[in-house]
Design an enzyme around this catalytic site. Sequence first.
Site, short mmCIF file in Angstrom:
data_model
loop_
_atom_site.label_atom_id
_atom_site.label_comp_id
_atom_site.label_asym_id
_atom_site.label_seq_id
_atom_site.Cartn_x
_atom_site.Cartn_y
_atom_site.Cartn_z
N PHE A 192 2.41 124.33 55.49
CA PHE A 192 3.44 125.01 56.27
C PHE A 192 2.83 125.45 57.60
CE2 PHE A 192 6.35 128.22 57.69
CZ PHE A 192 7.57 127.64 57.40
N VAL A 193 3.44 125.02 58.70
CA VAL A 193 2.89 125.31 60.03
C VAL A 193 3.83 126.22 60.83
CG1 VAL A 193 1.58 123.15 60.16
CG2 VAL A 193 3.92 123.22 61.01
N ASP B 166 11.58 119.23 65.70
CA ASP B 166 10.18 119.65 65.59
C ASP B 166 9.44 118.92 64.48
OD1 ASP B 166 11.66 120.92 63.62
OD2 ASP B 166 10.90 122.93 64.00
N GLY C 99 13.74 125.18 66.34
CA GLY C 99 12.35 124.76 66.22
C GLY C 99 11.90 123.77 67.29
N ARG D 64 7.13 131.67 66.76
CA ARG D 64 7.57 130.54 67.58
C ARG D 64 6.80 130.47 68.89
NH1 ARG D 64 12.21 128.30 65.28
NH2 ARG D 64 13.64 129.76 64.29
N ASP E 14 10.25 116.50 57.69
CA ASP E 14 9.62 116.98 56.46
C ASP E 14 10.21 116.20 55.29
OD1 ASP E 14 8.15 118.62 54.72
OD2 ASP E 14 9.61 120.22 54.76
N ASP F 70 8.77 128.42 63.18
CA ASP F 70 8.72 129.81 62.74
C ASP F 70 8.45 129.96 61.25
OD1 ASP F 70 11.36 128.82 61.94
OD2 ASP F 70 11.79 130.89 61.44
P1 IMP Z 1 13.63 118.53 56.42
O1 IMP Z 1 15.13 118.52 56.37
O2 IMP Z 1 13.03 118.90 55.10
O3 IMP Z 1 13.03 117.27 56.99
O4 IMP Z 1 13.22 119.76 57.30
C1 IMP Z 1 13.23 119.76 58.61
C2 IMP Z 1 13.22 121.16 59.17
O5 IMP Z 1 12.53 122.09 58.32
C3 IMP Z 1 12.43 121.14 60.44
O6 IMP Z 1 13.27 120.83 61.51
C4 IMP Z 1 11.88 122.55 60.52
O7 IMP Z 1 12.82 123.37 61.14
C5 IMP Z 1 11.75 122.98 59.09
N1 IMP Z 1 10.35 122.87 58.64
C6 IMP Z 1 9.81 121.94 57.85
N2 IMP Z 1 8.49 122.14 57.65
C7 IMP Z 1 8.20 123.26 58.37
C8 IMP Z 1 6.97 123.98 58.61
O8 IMP Z 1 5.88 123.64 58.13
N3 IMP Z 1 7.08 125.08 59.41
C9 IMP Z 1 8.24 125.48 59.99
N4 IMP Z 1 9.41 124.82 59.80
C10 IMP Z 1 9.37 123.73 58.99
MG MG Z 2 14.21 122.48 62.56
#
Ligand code: IMP
Ligand code: MG
Length: 183
Positions: free
Chosen positions: A158-159, A106, A50, A171, A109, A165
Amino acid sequence: MSQTTTGILSDLERVLVDADTIQERVSALAHEVSRDFTGCTLSVVAIMDGGLFFVADLLREIDLPMRLHTLSASSYQGGKETSGDLKLTWPPDLDLAGQHVLLLDDILDTGITLSAIQARILEQNPASLRTGVLLSKKRRRIREVPAEYVGFEIEDEFVVGYGMDYQGRFRNLPCIGILRPTS
Ligand code: IMP
Ligand code: MG
C-alpha cells in the site's frame, strides 16, 4: 503548528519512488503519448482525486491540443483494501464519440475501477482509447485491463504520496512511499 515536509515524510517507513525519478518517468510517458497521438486532439479523462498530481505533471509535458474531463471514482472506504463497491461521478454532458481518449489514473490495482470506466467510455464509441497509470500492481489484478502507459510496476504494497492517500492524508508528499504500520 506548521508541518514541514520532513514532518510528513517521517510517517513513511521508506520511500519507494523519489520525486526526481517520478518526474523523469512522467516526462518519458508524456513524450510517448505526444508521439503516439501526433496529429490528434486528445480528450483526456482523468480520475480524481488520486490522479491529481500525475495528471497535472503529465499533461503539462504533452505537446498536443487537448480537452480535459475529470471524474471521481472511489472504492476504498478509508482502508487499505478496495471495498469492490465502486462509486463513480460521471460528468452528465461527457460525449466522447469520435474522440481520441486518454484515460488516466494513479494506480491500476485489482482493475475493477479502470475496467468499469473503460467499458463505459467504449459505449460512447470513441475513435480510440488508451490508458495511462502511474503505478501498476500486477499481482493484485482481478480484471485484465489494457494499459498502454505504465509509470512503474510495483509489488503488492500500500503506497501513499504524489496524490495517493491513506484515509485522506499524505496526498501532498512529493515522493511515493510506504507508511509505517502505525500511521
Ligand atoms: P482498483 O479498482 O482495485 O484497480 O483500484 C484502483 C484505485 O484504488 C486506485 O485508483 C487508487 O485510488 C486506489 N488504490 C489502490 N492501491 C492503492 C494504494 O496502494 N494506495 C492508495 N490508493 C490505492
Ligand atoms: Mg483512484
